[in-house]
Design an enzyme around this catalytic site. Structure first.
Site, PDB file in Angstrom:
ATOM      1  N   ALA A  44       7.538  -4.668   2.052  1.00  9.15           N
ATOM      2  CA  ALA A  44       7.375  -4.301   3.637  1.00  9.15           C
ATOM      3  C   ALA A  44       8.672  -3.976   4.149  1.00  9.15           C
ATOM      4  CB  ALA A  44       6.621  -5.246   4.175  1.00  9.15           C
TER       5      ALA A  44
ATOM      6  N   TYR B 177      20.170   0.530   8.039  1.00 12.84           N
ATOM      7  CA  TYR B 177      19.329   0.083   6.920  1.00 12.84           C
ATOM      8  C   TYR B 177      20.123  -0.732   5.902  1.00 12.84           C
ATOM      9  CZ  TYR B 177      16.629   0.801   2.801  1.00 12.84           C
ATOM     10  OH  TYR B 177      15.877   0.680   1.573  1.00 12.84           O
TER      11      TYR B 177
ATOM     12  N   ALA C 152       0.823  -1.182   0.102  1.00 15.52           N
ATOM     13  CA  ALA C 152       0.074   0.071  -0.006  1.00 15.52           C
ATOM     14  C   ALA C 152       0.632   1.335   0.068  1.00 15.52           C
ATOM     15  CB  ALA C 152      -0.948  -0.057   1.120  1.00 15.52           C
TER      16      ALA C 152
ATOM     17  N   ILE D 166       5.977   2.499  -3.882  1.00 16.76           N
ATOM     18  CA  ILE D 166       6.186   1.703  -4.799  1.00 16.76           C
ATOM     19  C   ILE D 166       5.080   0.708  -4.996  1.00 16.76           C
ATOM     20  CG2 ILE D 166       8.031  -0.188  -5.562  1.00 16.76           C
ATOM     21  CD1 ILE D 166      10.227   1.356  -4.281  1.00 16.76           C
ATOM     22  N   GLY D 167       4.572   0.079  -3.915  1.00 15.55           N
ATOM     23  CA  GLY D 167       3.477  -0.852  -4.079  1.00 15.55           C
ATOM     24  C   GLY D 167       2.420  -0.504  -4.894  1.00 15.55           C
TER      25      GLY D 167
ATOM     26  N   GLU E  97      11.031  -0.687   6.712  1.00 11.51           N
ATOM     27  CA  GLU E  97      11.367   0.600   7.120  1.00 11.51           C
ATOM     28  C   GLU E  97      12.472   1.243   6.132  1.00 11.51           C
ATOM     29  OE1 GLU E  97       9.934   2.360   9.477  1.00 11.51           O
ATOM     30  OE2 GLU E  97       8.816   0.654  10.959  1.00 11.51           O
TER      31      GLU E  97
HETATM   32  C1  UD1 Z   1      17.295   6.239  -0.344  1.00  8.11           C
HETATM   33  C2  UD1 Z   1      16.440   5.510   0.307  1.00  8.11           C
HETATM   34  C3  UD1 Z   1      16.402   4.033   0.465  1.00  8.11           C
HETATM   35  C4  UD1 Z   1      16.775   3.298  -0.504  1.00  8.11           C
HETATM   36  C5  UD1 Z   1      17.902   4.045  -1.224  1.00  8.11           C
HETATM   37  C6  UD1 Z   1      17.912   3.712  -2.639  1.00  8.11           C
HETATM   38  C7  UD1 Z   1      14.870   6.834   1.774  1.00  8.11           C
HETATM   39  C8  UD1 Z   1      14.623   7.629   3.068  1.00  8.11           C
HETATM   40  N1  UD1 Z   1      15.907   6.174   1.512  1.00  8.11           N
HETATM   41  O1  UD1 Z   1      18.401   6.254   0.242  1.00  8.11           O
HETATM   42  O2  UD1 Z   1      15.374   3.491   1.193  1.00  8.11           O
HETATM   43  O3  UD1 Z   1      17.053   2.108  -0.502  1.00  8.11           O
HETATM   44  O4  UD1 Z   1      17.693   5.240  -1.691  1.00  8.11           O
HETATM   45  O5  UD1 Z   1      18.745   4.302  -3.362  1.00  8.11           O
HETATM   46  O6  UD1 Z   1      14.157   6.787   0.769  1.00  8.11           O
HETATM   47  N2  UD1 Z   1      19.743  14.629   1.774  1.00  8.11           N
HETATM   48  C9  UD1 Z   1      19.604  15.947   1.554  1.00  8.11           C
HETATM   49  N3  UD1 Z   1      18.650  16.670   2.321  1.00  8.11           N
HETATM   50  C10 UD1 Z   1      17.523  16.240   2.819  1.00  8.11           C
HETATM   51  C11 UD1 Z   1      17.458  14.627   2.711  1.00  8.11           C
HETATM   52  C12 UD1 Z   1      18.357  14.052   2.045  1.00  8.11           C
HETATM   53  O7  UD1 Z   1      20.564  16.757   1.311  1.00  8.11           O
HETATM   54  O8  UD1 Z   1      16.568  16.569   3.465  1.00  8.11           O
HETATM   55  C13 UD1 Z   1      20.600  14.015   0.889  1.00  8.11           C
HETATM   56  C14 UD1 Z   1      21.284  12.752   1.769  1.00  8.11           C
HETATM   57  O9  UD1 Z   1      22.190  13.358   2.659  1.00  8.11           O
HETATM   58  C15 UD1 Z   1      21.863  12.004   0.653  1.00  8.11           C
HETATM   59  C16 UD1 Z   1      21.043  12.178  -0.421  1.00  8.11           C
HETATM   60  O10 UD1 Z   1      20.283  13.557  -0.359  1.00  8.11           O
HETATM   61  O11 UD1 Z   1      23.320  12.574   0.410  1.00  8.11           O
HETATM   62  C17 UD1 Z   1      20.131  11.219  -0.569  1.00  8.11           C
HETATM   63  O12 UD1 Z   1      19.270  10.787   0.541  1.00  8.11           O
HETATM   64  P1  UD1 Z   1      18.097   9.883   0.493  1.00  8.11           P
HETATM   65  O13 UD1 Z   1      17.082  10.338  -0.297  1.00  8.11           O
HETATM   66  O14 UD1 Z   1      17.902   9.860   2.164  1.00  8.11           O
HETATM   67  O15 UD1 Z   1      18.594   8.777  -0.280  1.00  8.11           O
HETATM   68  P2  UD1 Z   1      19.511   7.300   0.184  1.00  8.11           P
HETATM   69  O16 UD1 Z   1      20.285   7.489   1.389  1.00  8.11           O
HETATM   70  O17 UD1 Z   1      20.470   7.547  -1.427  1.00  8.11           O
END
Ligand code: UD1
Length: 372
Positions: A82, A183, A11, A14-15, A84
Site C-alpha cells: 500500500a 517519494y 488490489a 502488482i498486488g 502512493e
Molecule cells: C517508477 C515508479 C515508482 C517506482 C520506480 C521504481 C511510477 C509513477 N513511478 O519511478 O513508483 O518505485 O519506478 O523504479 O510508477 N517520463 C516521460 N514521460 C512521461 C512520464 C515519464 O518521459 O509521460 C520519464 C520520466 O521523466 C523518467 C522516466 O520516464 O525519466 C521514468 O519515469 P516513471 O515511469 O515515472 O518512473 P520512475 O521515476 O523511474
C-alpha cells in the site's frame, strides 16, 4: 509451506499479480486495499475484477490501526504494497505521500507489535538510490553523482570533474541512498521501518527495491503511474507519447510477473530474512526506445514521441539494476522477454478504456514550476 498472507495494497497492479502467484503456490491470501480513485477510478469502491476470486478482500486504509489489527487475525506473513507511487506528484502532494507511505507503514507496525507475524516483505524502490552508479572516463566508479543546474544545450547526464558525461553502470544494493524526491524519502522510511522493527519483535523483514514494473493491469487512466502505462494511454487515444528530457534516460523495465515471482521468493526463501534486494530484468533501455517499441506494438508507429526538452523535478537521469544478489541468494530468474511483454501489454490495452490525463498531470507540475 503454505501460509495465510496479508497483502496491503493488494488490489493494485502488482498486488493482483502477486495474489495470483501466491494462490498458485498454495498460500491463502487476504487483501487490504482502500481502492483510491486515482488508481481504481470513481466506481472504485467495489472489488476489482482482476483480483482472484479465491482471495479474501477487505476494503480500507492501511492507516486505520483498528482495521489493520483485524486484518492481521490469523495471518502468518505480510507483504506491504500500500503506497502512493508518483515521483513527480510527491513533490507537491507532500502531506498525502508522507501520510500514506510513512504513517501507513507506522500504523501497520503498530498493529504488528501486538500481533507479530513470521515475515514482512515491503516494496521499496530503486528511487532511493537517486542517481544510480556511474563510471568516469578514467574508470573510477562514482557513487554520488548529481545533476547540476542546467543551461540550454548542456548535457542531461551528470558530469565528471572535467565536465565529461558519466556513464551509467548497474547499481548494486551497497550504493548509498540519495533521496532526490519526497517519494524516494518515503520509500526509504518504509524500508527502514520494516528492517529496524521486524527483528525487535521476532519477525523477519525483507525489502525489495523494485525497478520499473510494467505489464497488463497497469492503471491506464492514472497520469502519475509508470511511463509505459502513460505512453500506452496516450497512444491508445491517438496522441504521441510525451518524453521528458531528451528520452535517452535509462531504466530497467521488469515484467510484473517477474516482480511477483521475486515477492514469492522474498516471502518463502529462508536466506531472505533481514535482506534488501534489487528487482529488475537485468536489461536497461532508454525511455525513447520503449516509446518506439510500444508505438509499434500498438500499431501506431507513426505517432513519433514529442520530446519536451525539460525535466521533471525529482527525476533522476539513469538508474539501472544490478540483480546479482537476488539471483545468487534467492535463485531469482527474470523470465519475461521485453518485446513479448510489451506486445502483451499492447493487446491488453486494445480492449480497454484509457482516459489520457497526461496533459492535466503535466499542467499540475508546470503550474508549480516542477518541469524545467
Ligand atoms: C517508477 C515508479 C515508482 C517506482 C520506480 C521504481 C511510477 C509513477 N513511478 O519511478 O513508483 O518505485 O519506478 O523504479 O510508477 N517520463 C516521460 N514521460 C512521461 C512520464 C515519464 O518521459 O509521460 C520519464 C520520466 O521523466 C523518467 C522516466 O520516464 O525519466 C521514468 O519515469 P516513471 O515511469 O515515472 O518512473 P520512475 O521515476 O523511474
Amino acid at each position: 509451506m503454505s501460509e495465510r498472507v496479508l497483502i496491503t495494497g493488494g488490489a493494485g497492479f502488482i498486488g493482483t499479480h502477486l495474489t495470483a502467484a501466491l494462490l498458485k503456490r498454495g498460500h491463502q491470501v487476504r487483501v487490504l486495499d482502500s481502492l483510491i480513485e486515482q488508481v481504481h477510478g470513481s466506481q472504485g469502491q467495489t472489488r476489482p475484477a482482476a483480483l482472484s476470486p479465491e482471495a479474501e478482500f477487505v476494503a480500507g486504509d492501511v492507516r486505520d490501526g483498528a482495521l489493520v489489527a483485524q486484518a492481521l487475525r490469523g495471518i502468518d506473513s505480510v507483504v506491504h504494497l500500500a503506497a502512493e507511487v508518483g515521483v513527480g506528484q510527491s513533490m507537491y502532494a507532500v502531506e498525502r505521500y508522507v501520510s500514506v507511505n510513512d504513517c501507513g507503514t507506522a500504523a501497520l507496525f503498530q498493529a504488528l507489535i501486538e500481533r507479530p507475524v513470521r515475515r514482512v516483505v515491503v516494496a521499496s524502490s530503486m528511487s532511493i538510490y537517486g542517481e544510480g552508479l556511474y563510471r568516469a572516463d578514467d574508470g573510477t566508479i562514482v557513487q554520488d553523482a548529481v545533476r547540476r543546474a542546467r543551461k540550454p544545450g548542456d548535457p542531461w547526464d551528470p558530469l565528471d570533474a572535467g565536465g565529461r558525461p558519466l556513464v551509467p553502470v548497474p547499481t548494486p544494493e551497497w550504493k548509498a541512498p540519495t533521496l532526490a524526491s519526497v517519494y524516494a524519502l518515503t520509500k526509504y522510511v518504509q524500508e527502514r521501518l520494516t528492517l529496524t522493527l521486524s527483528p525487535v519483535y521476532g519477525m523477519e523483514g525483507v525489502a525489495l527495491r523494485l525497478w520499473n514494473a510494467y505489464g497488463p493491469g497497469q492503471a491506464l487512466s492514472n497520469p502519475y503511474t509508470g511511463v509505459l502505462a502513460i505512453f500506452a494511454s496516450r497512444l491508445h487515444n491517438g496522441q504521441p507519447p510525451m518524453i521528458f528530457e531528451d528520452g535517452e534516460q535509462r531504466r530497467d523495465f521488469v515484467h510484473v510477473e517477474d516482480v511477483a515471482e521475486a515477492f514469492v521468493l522474498a516471502l518463502e526463501h529462508p536466506a531472505a530474512a533481514g535482506q534488501v534486494y534489487n528487482v529488475g530484468s537485468g536489461e536497461d533501455r532508454s525511455v525513447r526506445e520503449v516509446a518506439q517499441i510500444l508505438a509499434r506494438a500498438m500499431g501506431r508507429p507513426g505517432l513519433e514521441p514529442e520530446v519536451a526538452g525539460k525535466a521533471r523535478t525529482g527525476d533522476i537521469r539513469h538508474c539501472i539494476a544490478d540483480i546479482g544478489k537476488i539471483r545468487a541468494e534467492l535463485g531469482y530468474q527474470p523470465r519475461r522477454d521485453f518485446a513479448a511483454g510489451v506486445a502483451e501489454l499492447a493487446a491488453w490495452v486494445a480492449d480497454r478504456e484509457a482516459i489520457d490525463r497526461g496533459n492535466e498531470a503535466r499542467g499540475e507540475l508546470e503550474a508549480r514550476g516542477l518541469v524545467a
